[in-house]
Scaffold this active site. Sequence first.
Site, short mmCIF file in Angstrom:
data_model
loop_
_atom_site.label_atom_id
_atom_site.label_comp_id
_atom_site.label_asym_id
_atom_site.label_seq_id
_atom_site.Cartn_x
_atom_site.Cartn_y
_atom_site.Cartn_z
N GLN A 171 -5.67 -1.59 -6.80
CA GLN A 171 -6.23 -0.62 -5.85
C GLN A 171 -6.92 0.51 -6.60
OE1 GLN A 171 -3.81 2.42 -3.56
NE2 GLN A 171 -4.27 1.00 -1.90
N SER A 207 -7.22 5.64 0.03
CA SER A 207 -7.47 4.33 -0.55
C SER A 207 -8.94 3.98 -0.39
CB SER A 207 -6.61 3.25 0.13
OG SER A 207 -5.24 3.52 -0.05
N ASP A 252 0.82 -1.22 0.00
CA ASP A 252 0.00 0.00 0.00
C ASP A 252 0.85 1.27 0.00
OD1 ASP A 252 -2.47 1.37 0.05
OD2 ASP A 252 -2.40 1.57 2.23
#
Length: 293
Positions: free
Chosen positions: A285, A235, A211
């Site tokens: 993502q 996110s 991430d």
Amino acid sequence: MSDDAPTPAEMIERLRQLLDVETLDTDLFRGMRQPGGRGRVFGGQVVAQALMAASRTVDPAKIAHSLHANFMRPGDEAVPIEYRVDRDYEGRSFATRRIVALQNGLPILTMTASFQVLEGGLEHQDVMPDVTPPEELTGDHEVYRAQAALLPERLAGFLTRPRAIEQRSVIRRDLLAPEVLLPVFHSWFRAVAPVGDDPAMHRAILTYASDMALLGTSTLPHGVNWFTNRLQTASLDHSVWLHEEFRVDDWLLYTMDSPWAGHGRGFNRGRIFSRDGRLVASTAQEGLIRLRA
């Protein structure tokens, strides 16, 4: 490094403790807060802790191979996180778990994770990109330290603090004057000290690190970055597929691209290769990349 700065081994031990979870009851776990943390919880921490919680409910013969997380609310670094796990499916080959992360009684993340008993089968994979090896690159942390005097004090402190994950970007980006670039980014990363031999912890740390740079890939074609005052980022979801065994204390290449952005959202894809060219994980993502008026 100051005399009171943690050693690499101490930083890795702190990361291990952060990502591990405490068992409170059957299928109920608690993740510790980031010591000294202030503000919003890093999304990779929540996803990694959720994976560790789910792993505690599965036969060790079944290995995590995929997870899919949706972020709902920003987490608070001052508060521990509770993880509730539902055992949705238990088969001979596969097991599926559903996880909810909560703070103050409210969900901040929901996630599903799938586990499989490893077996043989048909095989193929992408070829690892031919990029500059890590030994020939300057660490991101060193670059940030060199630019610290030019950065706002709060951001300089955040970027230059010691970190358990070392990153070396293949293409250097100017933090203060971002250019318009193709939406492709390559970065080597590894733990700064040996992690130990628990494969579940290696998977958790890779999930945590996955991430770190992915969302920023969708900002590259627009000449903006985290320092752009009008840019709001977060996110929205995060998925990881774990293909092969690996060690996060060896160099891994994270190659990322963003095929689309629009409507205040950016979509990003990632592939993670071991040093010997094996594709060990893939990621995806979607995140908020909103330019405020």
